[in-house]
Write an enzyme that holds these catalytic residues in place. Structure first.
Site, PDB file in Angstrom:
ATOM      1  N   SER A   1       0.866  -1.193   0.000  1.00 58.53           N
ATOM      2  CA  SER A   1       0.000   0.000   0.000  1.00 58.53           C
ATOM      3  C   SER A   1       0.889   1.223   0.000  1.00 58.53           C
ATOM      4  O   SER A   1       2.017   1.177   0.515  1.00 58.53           O
ATOM      5  CB  SER A   1      -0.872   0.008   1.262  1.00 58.53           C
ATOM      6  OG  SER A   1      -1.527   1.269   1.399  1.00 58.53           O
TER       7      SER A   1
ATOM      8  N   TYR B   1      -2.162  -1.362  10.476  1.00 56.58           N
ATOM      9  CA  TYR B   1      -2.168  -1.570   9.020  1.00 56.58           C
ATOM     10  C   TYR B   1      -0.865  -1.083   8.385  1.00 56.58           C
ATOM     11  O   TYR B   1      -0.253  -1.775   7.567  1.00 56.58           O
ATOM     12  CB  TYR B   1      -3.364  -0.825   8.438  1.00 56.58           C
ATOM     13  CG  TYR B   1      -3.567  -0.981   6.951  1.00 56.58           C
ATOM     14  CD1 TYR B   1      -4.098  -2.153   6.416  1.00 56.58           C
ATOM     15  CD2 TYR B   1      -3.265   0.056   6.074  1.00 56.58           C
ATOM     16  CE1 TYR B   1      -4.308  -2.288   5.052  1.00 56.58           C
ATOM     17  CE2 TYR B   1      -3.480  -0.063   4.708  1.00 56.58           C
ATOM     18  CZ  TYR B   1      -4.002  -1.244   4.204  1.00 56.58           C
ATOM     19  OH  TYR B   1      -4.212  -1.372   2.849  1.00 56.58           O
TER      20      TYR B   1
END
Ligand SMILES: NC(=O)c1ccc[n+]([C@@H]2O[C@H](COP(=O)([O-])OP(=O)(O)OC[C@H]3O[C@@H](n4cnc5c(N)ncnc54)[C@H](O)[C@@H]3O)[C@@H](O)[C@H]2O)c1
Length: 261
Positions: free
Chosen positions: A137, A150
């Site tokens: 990401s 995350y």
């Protein structure tokens, strides 16, 4: 791109970006094996394809036993692995909302430990020319507040990418794709996504929010022979959002330190 007679393994392939990658590999002729927590979505997908084309295995990849049973079932059916896509991940937020020891550890088990361990379980079974793609990401390199679980997993999988590329030299190429904002609604509900605001679109230099196909295109390219000289790399697919520098008073944006959360 043609993946006829190739075997592709995808974690979290029953919804969202993972489902798009699954469907694109199936369209390109691959046999696809998916492990996913969501049994109803997995079974819905399985009902659309023949059992020799598509194999769904229900389970939580945070569990070592699930990874061992899944890899054994894949090898029993398909014997070898050409493409391994570590896609599943989740967030349990961070410091400001009290993400616990167990929550933080769970996200790392799904986002970093499962990709490492599943790769190790397939290590002796990669076909010649095999490729591993990790879904990272843009949050691996930038953050909003309260996102530690995350963000740490995404930083971890991005670093795991170059480590595995060195260890698997001569066995498999290993790369990652870092998506930016990808609208996945259509791959959950089956309905087209709602329109995004003009501001949401134009904050991306390409003028739109991303789609799961944008990520699938990058994954299929990295798995193809066209990418045979690429390993250990991260490919950012974010419409340019993370490379656009915005100072206070640029683009109609102002920074008010009093409002910082
Ligand atoms: N959507 C975005 O904007 C975006 C942006 C950057 C990165 N990503 C990354 O792309 C990947 C896919 O994202 P998405 O938005 O499609 O996610 P999603 O939540 O829509 O789908 C994730 C899929 O993984 C499965 N899954 C989750 N945890 C699992 C577990 N423990 N075991 C087995 N299956 C599990 C879910 O059931 C689901 O089918 C993730 O790695 C995510 O971090 C997404």
């Amino acid at each position: 791109m043609n993946f006829s007679n190739k075997t592709c393994v995808i974690t979290g392939g029953a919804n969202g970006i993972g489902r798009c990658i699954t469907e694109r590999f199936l369209e390109a002729g691959a046999h696809v094996a998916v492990v996913d927590l969501d049994a109803s979505a997995g079974n819905r997908l399985a009902a659309r394809f023949s059992p020799d084309q598509f194999f769904y295995f229900p389970g939580d990849i945070a569990e070592q036993a699930v990874l061992e049973r899944f890899s054994a079932a894949v090898l029993e059916r398909f014997r070898r692995v050409d493409c391994l896509i570590h896609n599943a991940c989740l967030s349990r937020r961070g410091l400001l909302s009290g993400c616990s020891y167990a929550d933080f550890a769970y996200v790392q088990r799904v986002g970093v430990l499962a990709p490492y361990y599943l790769t190790s379980l397939f290590r002796e079974h990669f076909a010649p020319g095999a490729s591993v793609v990790n879904i990272a990401s843009t949050r691996a390199v930038m953050s909003q507040a309260d996102t530690e679980s995350y963000t740490a997993a995404k930083g971890g999988i991005r670093a795991l990418t170059h480590a595995l590329s060195a260890s698997l030299s001569g066995t498999a190429r290993v790369n990652s794709v870092s998506p930016g904002w990808i609208e996945t609604a259509a791959y959950h509900t089956g309905e087209p996504a709602a329109d995004h605001s003009r501001a949401d679109r134009l904050q991306h230099p390409v003028g739109r929010v991303g789609s799961p196909d944008d990520i699938a295109d990058a994954v299929l390219f990295l798995c193809s022979d066209r990418a045979s000289f690429i390993t250990g790399q991260d490919l950012t697919v974010d419409g340019g959002m993370t490379t656009q520098m915005i100072y206070h008073a640029d683009c109609g944006w102002t920074y008010d330190p009093e409002e910082r959360t």
